[in-house]
Scaffold this motif. Structure first.
Motif, short mmCIF file in Angstrom:
data_model
loop_
_atom_site.label_atom_id
_atom_site.label_comp_id
_atom_site.label_asym_id
_atom_site.label_seq_id
_atom_site.Cartn_x
_atom_site.Cartn_y
_atom_site.Cartn_z
N PHE A 18 0.79 -1.22 0.00
CA PHE A 18 0.00 0.00 0.00
C PHE A 18 0.83 1.28 0.00
O PHE A 18 0.28 2.37 -0.11
CB PHE A 18 -0.92 0.03 1.23
CG PHE A 18 -1.83 -1.15 1.32
CD1 PHE A 18 -3.03 -1.17 0.66
CD2 PHE A 18 -1.46 -2.27 2.06
CE1 PHE A 18 -3.88 -2.27 0.73
CE2 PHE A 18 -2.29 -3.37 2.14
CZ PHE A 18 -3.50 -3.37 1.47
N GLY A 19 2.14 1.17 0.22
CA GLY A 19 2.97 2.36 0.32
C GLY A 19 2.71 3.16 1.58
O GLY A 19 2.96 4.36 1.63
N ILE A 20 2.21 2.50 2.62
CA ILE A 20 1.90 3.15 3.89
C ILE A 20 3.01 2.82 4.88
O ILE A 20 3.32 1.65 5.11
CB ILE A 20 0.53 2.69 4.42
CG1 ILE A 20 -0.58 3.11 3.44
CG2 ILE A 20 0.27 3.25 5.82
CD1 ILE A 20 -1.95 2.55 3.79
N ALA A 21 3.60 3.86 5.47
CA ALA A 21 4.75 3.66 6.35
C ALA A 21 4.35 3.17 7.74
O ALA A 21 5.05 2.37 8.35
CB ALA A 21 5.54 4.96 6.48
N ARG A 22 3.24 3.68 8.27
CA ARG A 22 2.82 3.33 9.62
C ARG A 22 1.39 2.82 9.62
O ARG A 22 0.56 3.35 8.87
CB ARG A 22 2.90 4.54 10.55
CG ARG A 22 4.31 4.96 10.88
CD ARG A 22 4.30 6.11 11.85
NE ARG A 22 3.79 7.29 11.13
CZ ARG A 22 3.43 8.40 11.69
NH1 ARG A 22 3.49 8.54 12.99
NH2 ARG A 22 2.99 9.42 10.98
N PRO A 23 1.09 1.86 10.47
CA PRO A 23 -0.29 1.37 10.53
C PRO A 23 -1.22 2.44 11.12
O PRO A 23 -0.78 3.29 11.91
CB PRO A 23 -0.21 0.16 11.45
CG PRO A 23 1.02 0.36 12.27
CD PRO A 23 1.97 1.15 11.40
N PRO A 24 -2.47 2.39 10.76
CA PRO A 24 -3.41 3.37 11.32
C PRO A 24 -3.65 3.10 12.80
O PRO A 24 -3.67 1.94 13.23
CB PRO A 24 -4.70 3.12 10.51
CG PRO A 24 -4.57 1.73 10.01
CD PRO A 24 -3.10 1.47 9.82
#
Length: 149
Positions: A106-112
């Motif tokens: 997803f290209g997301i660095a940190r989890p929500p």
């Protein structure tokens, strides 16, 4: 949306048919991507949002205790001091064959912390991927209809 691994598992295996949250998700959200927190730390599936109910924690419990997938003590601790809560009804579910990691997939660095809205194109690709995985394992699984609202 982030879930403790045990609750993510219960949602995907059908024993938890409602997700409790302290606030509503947007009314136009039709699907939730299930992120299991540590030690899994990956997307493990998705579910269709059937409906949302904003009620007092007491009324929510009375309505959903049979499908809550959580004990009353943990439920009460979660809603302690709250006047209202939300029950998100779980519709059809889709399980990932292999975990999907946030940075790579997803290209997301940190989890929500609690939840994060995905860009439309990312959401559509994720749900289509989960649908293909589900259908390749069992032809009788639900066909995922992606709503681009």
């Amino acid at each position: 949306m982030s879930f403790h691994p045990e609750y993510a598992q219960r949602i995907l295996d059908g024993t938890k048919r409602v997700e409790f949250r302290k606030r509503r998700i947007a009314d136009d959200v039709t699907h939730v991507v299930v992120y299991a927190t540590a030690p899994v730390s990956a997307v493990v599936g998705a579910f269709e949002v059937r409906d949302q109910h904003s009620l007092s924690p007491h009324k929510l419990w009375l309505r959903f205790e049979e499908v809550a997938g959580i004990g009353i003590k943990d439920y009460a601790n979660y809603f302690s001091g709250r006047e209202t809560g939300v029950g998100i009804e779980v519709g059809d579910t889709w399980r990932a064959h292999t975990p999907m990691y946030l940075r790579e997939s997803f290209g997301i660095a940190r989890p929500p912390q609690s939840f994060q809205y995905l860009a439309d194109d990312t959401a559509v690709l994720t749900l289509k991927s989960l649908n293909k995985q589900q259908n390749s394992q069992a032809n009788d699984g639900p066909e995922l209809q992606v709503d681009r609202r």
